[in-house]
Design a protein around this motif. Structure first.
Motif, PDB file in Angstrom:
ATOM      1  N   VAL A 151       0.873  -1.180   0.000  1.00  0.00           N
ATOM      2  CA  VAL A 151       0.000   0.000   0.000  1.00  0.00           C
ATOM      3  C   VAL A 151       0.906   1.225   0.000  1.00  0.00           C
ATOM      4  N   ASN A 152       1.107   1.794  -1.173  1.00  0.00           N
ATOM      5  CA  ASN A 152       1.982   2.953  -1.319  1.00  0.00           C
ATOM      6  C   ASN A 152       1.204   4.121  -1.916  1.00  0.00           C
ATOM      7  N   ARG A 153       1.939   5.134  -2.354  1.00  0.00           N
ATOM      8  CA  ARG A 153       1.282   6.336  -2.876  1.00  0.00           C
ATOM      9  C   ARG A 153       0.458   6.031  -4.117  1.00  0.00           C
ATOM     10  N   ARG A 154       0.971   5.187  -4.996  1.00  0.00           N
ATOM     11  CA  ARG A 154       0.233   4.860  -6.214  1.00  0.00           C
ATOM     12  C   ARG A 154      -1.084   4.162  -5.882  1.00  0.00           C
ATOM     13  N   VAL A 155      -1.036   3.261  -4.920  1.00  0.00           N
ATOM     14  CA  VAL A 155      -2.248   2.548  -4.509  1.00  0.00           C
ATOM     15  C   VAL A 155      -3.272   3.519  -3.934  1.00  0.00           C
ATOM     16  N   LEU A 156      -2.828   4.418  -3.064  1.00  0.00           N
ATOM     17  CA  LEU A 156      -3.744   5.361  -2.432  1.00  0.00           C
ATOM     18  C   LEU A 156      -4.346   6.326  -3.446  1.00  0.00           C
ATOM     19  N   GLN A 157      -3.567   6.721  -4.447  1.00  0.00           N
ATOM     20  CA  GLN A 157      -4.102   7.601  -5.485  1.00  0.00           C
ATOM     21  C   GLN A 157      -5.233   6.925  -6.250  1.00  0.00           C
ATOM     22  N   LYS A 158      -5.074   5.645  -6.522  1.00  0.00           N
ATOM     23  CA  LYS A 158      -6.113   4.908  -7.236  1.00  0.00           C
ATOM     24  C   LYS A 158      -7.291   4.575  -6.327  1.00  0.00           C
ATOM     25  N   LEU A 159      -7.032   4.525  -5.032  1.00  0.00           N
ATOM     26  CA  LEU A 159      -8.092   4.192  -4.076  1.00  0.00           C
ATOM     27  C   LEU A 159      -9.092   5.337  -3.915  1.00  0.00           C
ATOM     28  N   ILE A 160      -8.645   6.580  -4.016  1.00  0.00           N
ATOM     29  CA  ILE A 160      -9.487   7.733  -3.687  1.00  0.00           C
ATOM     30  C   ILE A 160     -10.818   7.738  -4.438  1.00  0.00           C
ATOM     31  N   PRO A 161     -10.840   7.643  -5.781  1.00  0.00           N
ATOM     32  CA  PRO A 161     -12.147   7.662  -6.469  1.00  0.00           C
ATOM     33  C   PRO A 161     -13.017   6.460  -6.113  1.00  0.00           C
ATOM     34  N   LEU A 198      -6.729  -3.574 -14.016  1.00  0.00           N
ATOM     35  CA  LEU A 198      -6.459  -3.950 -15.405  1.00  0.00           C
ATOM     36  C   LEU A 198      -5.821  -2.796 -16.164  1.00  0.00           C
ATOM     37  N   ASN A 199      -6.345  -1.608 -15.976  1.00  0.00           N
ATOM     38  CA  ASN A 199      -5.775  -0.436 -16.636  1.00  0.00           C
ATOM     39  C   ASN A 199      -4.347  -0.180 -16.169  1.00  0.00           C
ATOM     40  N   ALA A 200      -4.093  -0.363 -14.872  1.00  0.00           N
ATOM     41  CA  ALA A 200      -2.747  -0.142 -14.334  1.00  0.00           C
ATOM     42  C   ALA A 200      -1.765  -1.178 -14.875  1.00  0.00           C
ATOM     43  N   PHE A 201      -2.186  -2.433 -14.944  1.00  0.00           N
ATOM     44  CA  PHE A 201      -1.309  -3.484 -15.480  1.00  0.00           C
ATOM     45  C   PHE A 201      -0.946  -3.203 -16.932  1.00  0.00           C
ATOM     46  N   GLU A 202      -1.880  -2.667 -17.698  1.00  0.00           N
ATOM     47  CA  GLU A 202      -1.668  -2.472 -19.131  1.00  0.00           C
ATOM     48  C   GLU A 202      -0.939  -1.173 -19.463  1.00  0.00           C
ATOM     49  N   THR A 203      -1.036  -0.176 -18.602  1.00  0.00           N
ATOM     50  CA  THR A 203      -0.486   1.144 -18.950  1.00  0.00           C
ATOM     51  C   THR A 203       0.705   1.580 -18.103  1.00  0.00           C
ATOM     52  N   GLU A 204       0.812   1.089 -16.885  1.00  0.00           N
ATOM     53  CA  GLU A 204       1.893   1.539 -16.013  1.00  0.00           C
ATOM     54  C   GLU A 204       3.059   0.550 -16.079  1.00  0.00           C
ATOM     55  N   THR A 205       4.073   0.931 -16.794  1.00  0.00           N
ATOM     56  CA  THR A 205       5.212   0.033 -16.992  1.00  0.00           C
ATOM     57  C   THR A 205       6.534   0.591 -16.467  1.00  0.00           C
TER      58      THR A 205
END
Length: 236
Positions: free
Chosen positions: A6-16, A117-124
């Motif tokens: 649980v890091n910053r990227r996770v929390l950013q995606k969690l907010i919405p 799914l979007n994160a797996f496909e776009t965040e590399t």
């Protein structure tokens, strides 16, 4: 690397996701209180089930005295889409242990599936990891469960009108169905299923009319789709 990240990227995606879960979770908790559940029971149900639409349906059917078999079958049908979600994501989890996959699969919802799914496909760079995906699922489940408990606890003192919860429930399912309005077969299937459920409700007990209507309309849609596909193949 730990099993859950649980890091910053996770929390950013969690907010919405959390914003939506907070509103719907409180509404679900209100419905649970009106069905006779305690805040602790609402919390436990949310953790164990963690399926927004399925939980709404289950609580509503409990409040109306539906049989456990009917509740179980209805929730099973509603959540069959999770099989597709899991199979779509499997390629990103090669080599993970069975316990990890079970833990992750438990947290798959419409929202977490779409975001992961979007994160797996776009965040590399850096790549979105399985541990981060699991972290998003776990934190989303926590928000949903706590919102349910909060709504159930508050409802005992505020006594909100049942009409408000009913409106939220109907609005949520209409919102889900809107995603399929681009397909004529899906629109027809939904309308036929709804009309059939209304007709069967007059003769079928224990809310089983919901299960029967859904199965009948879905089976008919599959049959028609297969026949059309077969005819097209024969023409070619």
């Amino acid at each position: 690397m730990s099993s859950i990240t649980v890091n910053r990227r996770v929390l950013q995606k969690l907010i919405p996701i959390a914003i939506g879960y907070l509103a719907l979770g409180i509404a679900c908790g209100i419905l649970a209180q009106q069905a006779g559940l305690t805040p602790l029971e609402a919390l436990g149900m949310s953790v164990l089930v963690f399926a927004g639409s399925g939980q709404f349906i289950g609580i509503a059917m409990m409040a109306q005295g539906a049989a456990l078999v009917s509740i179980g079958l209805t929730i099973f049908i509603v959540n069959l889409r999770h099989l597709l979600f899991s199979s779509t994501l499997m390629n990103f989890f090669n080599g993970r242990s069975k316990n990890f996959l079970i833990g992750y699969a438990h947290g798959i919802t419409d929202e977490t599936f779409a975001v992961n799914l979007n994160a797996f496909e776009t965040e590399t760079d850096p790549r979105w990891t399985c541990e981060e995906a699991l972290g998003l699922n776990v934190t989303s489940c926590a928000v949903w469960s706590l919102s349910n408990a909060l709504g159930c606890y508050a409802a005992a003192y505020l006594n909100p009108p049942t009409e408000l919860v009913s409106y939220l429930l109907i609005a949520m399912f209409l919102g889900i169905w809107v995603n399929y309005l681009t397909d004529r077969k899906m629109i027809i299937t939904g309308l036929v299923s709804g009309l059939l459920a209304i007709l069967l409700s007059q003769i079928v007990p224990y809310k089983l009319h919901i299960v029967l209507a859904t199965l009948a309309a879905s089976a008919a849609a599959c049959y028609i789709t297969e026949r059309h596909a077969g005819g097209a193949d024969n023409v070619r």
